[in-house]
Enzyme design. Structure first.
Site, PDB file in Angstrom:
ATOM      1  N   GLN A  40      29.866  64.003  46.174  1.00 33.34           N
ATOM      2  CA  GLN A  40      30.057  64.071  47.621  1.00 33.34           C
ATOM      3  C   GLN A  40      30.759  65.357  48.057  1.00 33.34           C
ATOM      4  O   GLN A  40      31.354  66.063  47.240  1.00 33.34           O
ATOM      5  CB  GLN A  40      30.891  62.870  48.085  1.00 33.34           C
ATOM      6  CG  GLN A  40      32.237  62.763  47.378  1.00 33.34           C
ATOM      7  CD  GLN A  40      32.793  61.365  47.305  1.00 33.34           C
ATOM      8  OE1 GLN A  40      32.468  60.529  48.126  1.00 33.34           O
ATOM      9  NE2 GLN A  40      33.652  61.104  46.330  1.00 33.34           N
ATOM     10  N   GLN A  71      47.094  51.398  53.019  1.00 34.12           N
ATOM     11  CA  GLN A  71      47.457  51.210  51.587  1.00 34.12           C
ATOM     12  C   GLN A  71      48.348  49.975  51.419  1.00 34.12           C
ATOM     13  O   GLN A  71      48.171  49.205  50.475  1.00 34.12           O
ATOM     14  CB  GLN A  71      48.203  52.415  50.996  1.00 34.12           C
ATOM     15  CG  GLN A  71      47.851  53.777  51.541  1.00 34.12           C
ATOM     16  CD  GLN A  71      46.494  54.290  51.115  1.00 34.12           C
ATOM     17  OE1 GLN A  71      45.816  53.648  50.314  1.00 34.12           O
ATOM     18  NE2 GLN A  71      46.100  55.424  51.645  1.00 34.12           N
ATOM     19  N   ASP A  95      42.774  58.809  45.922  1.00 34.14           N
ATOM     20  CA  ASP A  95      43.988  59.445  46.467  1.00 34.14           C
ATOM     21  C   ASP A  95      45.246  58.903  45.801  1.00 34.14           C
ATOM     22  O   ASP A  95      46.284  59.552  45.819  1.00 34.14           O
ATOM     23  CB  ASP A  95      44.034  59.242  47.993  1.00 34.14           C
ATOM     24  CG  ASP A  95      43.774  57.798  48.392  1.00 34.14           C
ATOM     25  OD1 ASP A  95      44.695  56.987  48.285  1.00 34.14           O
ATOM     26  OD2 ASP A  95      42.631  57.483  48.800  1.00 34.14           O
ATOM     27  N   GLU A 115      37.754  55.083  39.141  1.00 35.11           N
ATOM     28  CA  GLU A 115      37.272  55.935  40.251  1.00 35.11           C
ATOM     29  C   GLU A 115      36.070  56.729  39.749  1.00 35.11           C
ATOM     30  O   GLU A 115      36.091  57.274  38.640  1.00 35.11           O
ATOM     31  CB  GLU A 115      38.417  56.863  40.705  1.00 35.11           C
ATOM     32  CG  GLU A 115      38.016  58.072  41.532  1.00 35.11           C
ATOM     33  CD  GLU A 115      37.447  57.751  42.917  1.00 35.11           C
ATOM     34  OE1 GLU A 115      38.094  57.013  43.678  1.00 35.11           O
ATOM     35  OE2 GLU A 115      36.347  58.237  43.227  1.00 35.11           O
ATOM     36  N   ASP A 146      31.719  54.454  37.158  1.00 34.49           N
ATOM     37  CA  ASP A 146      31.149  53.753  38.293  1.00 34.49           C
ATOM     38  C   ASP A 146      31.781  52.350  38.354  1.00 34.49           C
ATOM     39  O   ASP A 146      31.768  51.622  37.349  1.00 34.49           O
ATOM     40  CB  ASP A 146      29.624  53.670  38.070  1.00 34.49           C
ATOM     41  CG  ASP A 146      28.970  52.755  39.069  1.00 34.49           C
ATOM     42  OD1 ASP A 146      28.844  53.154  40.219  1.00 34.49           O
ATOM     43  OD2 ASP A 146      28.609  51.615  38.687  1.00 34.49           O
ATOM     44  N   GLY A 147      32.332  52.000  39.489  1.00 36.68           N
ATOM     45  CA  GLY A 147      33.071  50.741  39.624  1.00 36.68           C
ATOM     46  C   GLY A 147      32.230  49.525  39.283  1.00 36.68           C
ATOM     47  O   GLY A 147      32.710  48.567  38.669  1.00 36.68           O
ATOM     48  N   ASP A 164      39.158  49.710  46.898  1.00 37.05           N
ATOM     49  CA  ASP A 164      39.434  50.655  47.983  1.00 37.05           C
ATOM     50  C   ASP A 164      38.228  51.592  48.103  1.00 37.05           C
ATOM     51  O   ASP A 164      38.261  52.736  47.650  1.00 37.05           O
ATOM     52  CB  ASP A 164      40.707  51.448  47.671  1.00 37.05           C
ATOM     53  CG  ASP A 164      41.026  52.448  48.766  1.00 37.05           C
ATOM     54  OD1 ASP A 164      40.359  52.419  49.810  1.00 37.05           O
ATOM     55  OD2 ASP A 164      41.950  53.274  48.558  1.00 37.05           O
ATOM     56  N   SER A 166      34.920  53.657  49.986  1.00 32.98           N
ATOM     57  CA  SER A 166      34.514  54.322  51.217  1.00 32.98           C
ATOM     58  C   SER A 166      33.507  53.392  51.897  1.00 32.98           C
ATOM     59  O   SER A 166      33.398  52.220  51.534  1.00 32.98           O
ATOM     60  CB  SER A 166      33.947  55.705  50.899  1.00 32.98           C
ATOM     61  OG  SER A 166      33.057  55.635  49.816  1.00 32.98           O
ATOM     62  N   ASP A 167      32.756  53.882  52.864  1.00 30.21           N
ATOM     63  CA  ASP A 167      31.854  53.013  53.624  1.00 30.21           C
ATOM     64  C   ASP A 167      30.561  52.756  52.843  1.00 30.21           C
ATOM     65  O   ASP A 167      30.242  53.493  51.907  1.00 30.21           O
ATOM     66  CB  ASP A 167      31.554  53.666  54.982  1.00 30.21           C
ATOM     67  CG  ASP A 167      32.833  53.868  55.768  1.00 30.21           C
ATOM     68  OD1 ASP A 167      33.563  52.889  55.957  1.00 30.21           O
ATOM     69  OD2 ASP A 167      33.118  55.024  56.157  1.00 30.21           O
TER      70      ASP A 167
HETATM   71  N1  SPD Z   1      35.707  54.522  57.439  1.00 28.62           N
HETATM   72  C1  SPD Z   1      36.562  54.928  56.358  1.00 28.62           C
HETATM   73  C2  SPD Z   1      37.022  53.826  55.471  1.00 28.62           C
HETATM   74  C3  SPD Z   1      37.813  54.406  54.342  1.00 28.62           C
HETATM   75  C4  SPD Z   1      38.358  53.419  53.408  1.00 28.62           C
HETATM   76  N2  SPD Z   1      38.933  53.988  52.205  1.00 28.62           N
HETATM   77  C5  SPD Z   1      39.950  54.909  52.393  1.00 28.62           C
HETATM   78  C6  SPD Z   1      40.637  55.339  51.144  1.00 28.62           C
HETATM   79  C7  SPD Z   1      42.096  55.459  51.321  1.00 28.62           C
HETATM   80  N3  SPD Z   1      42.827  55.146  50.150  1.00 28.62           N
END
Ligand code: SPD
Length: 285
Positions: A40, A71, A95, A115, A146-147, A164, A166-167
């Protein structure tokens, strides 16, 4: 994933087809890092008023001004709902913020962390030490994988699993599928709990509905917790929770005064309140 976001006249605007017709803009002072990893586009900005901001494929992952809300809630709601989390798994969140929060629980003996994108960890270690400090704990074992594949290979192992992600567009997509949830359940010990990034019931109704349908079909107890994060779409986000035993909607364990002093968002009262849904959202579950 296609990146629709823009920088214009010093303002970053987050544009995404997953929340059409609405964009959040932040004033930028400096581009600190911008590079494409194997998975990415990774950008780190210094914003004018919200500290540093991590952006993946054009989507805001966190800003230093409000990251604590996300968090703390994603970590402490499932961890305090469990009577004795000793072995836990965190998937995503390169992060380190979820690790930072999980590390506060003395009862935890082991944290596996998985991760997919090693570059995110490296960039956050360089620019976000206040989050990446989560990696500085001997209980944390880092796996770059890969999770979905990682969890598939584990059975009856974890008390709590936190996802945790992303979208559900780009590298995080598979983490919103029924198969992934089945694998999460399989990886849980007796009385285990899962907690996954659950999007917003204002802007992502179908996604929330789908996640809750999957969770309901697999776990005897399920619930959705939500809270405020000004720099996420719609200013709010939720957690989808499934439990094989413990009740989710109130903390099982008491919190010491010293623990509470370190937190800015989570309290036992917020834990309970975060499950109280507005009328329109109740129909989603
Ligand atoms: N739309 C964004 C959602 C992000 C979720 N994950 C964020 C990672 C922070 N630790």
């Amino acid at each position: 994933m296609k990146n629709y976001s823009k920088i214009l006249d010093g303002w970053f605007s987050e544009i995404c087809p997953m929340w059409p017709g609405i964009a959040l803009s932040l004033e930028i002072e400096e581009v600190l890092y911008s590079n494409k990893s194997k998975f990415q586009q990774i950008d780190m900005f210094l914003t004018k008023n919200h500290g540093k901001m991590l952006v993946l494929d054009g989507i805001i992952q966190l800003t230093q001004s409000d990251e604590f809300a996300y968090q703390e809630m994603l970590a402490h709601v499932p961890l305090f709902a469990h009577p004795n989390p000793e072995n836990i798994l965190v998937i995503g969140g390169g992060d380190g913020g979820i690790l930072r929060e999980a590390n506060r629980h003395d009862c935890i003996k082991n944290i596996d962390f998985c991760e997919v994108d090693e570059e995110v960890i490296k960039v956050c270690k360089e620019f976000l030490p206040d989050l990446a400090c989560g990696f500085d704990d001997d209980r944390v074992n880092v796996y770059i994988a890969d999770g979905n594949a990682f969890v598939q290979e584990r059975t009856n192992k974890y008390d709590v699993i936190i996802v945790d992600s992303s979208d559900p567009i780009g590298p995080g997509e598979a983490l919103f599928e029924p198969l992934f949830y089945k694998n999460l359940k399989k990886a849980l010990r007796k009385d285990g709990i899962i907690a996954t990034q659950g999007e917003s019931f204002f802007l992502h109704k179908e996604c929330v509905k789908n996640l809750m349908k999957i969770t309901k079909s697999l776990f005897p107890f399920y619930a959705y917790s939500y809270f405020l994060v000004p720099t996420y779409p719609g200013g709010n986000i939720g957690i989808c929770l499934g439990s094989m035993g413990p009740e989710l909607k109130k903390p099982y364990r008491a919190m010491t005064e010293n623990f509470q002093k370190q937190l800015k968002y989570y309290t036992p009262q917020i834990h309970k309140a975060s499950f109280v849904m507005p009328n329109f959202a109740m129909n989603l579950f």
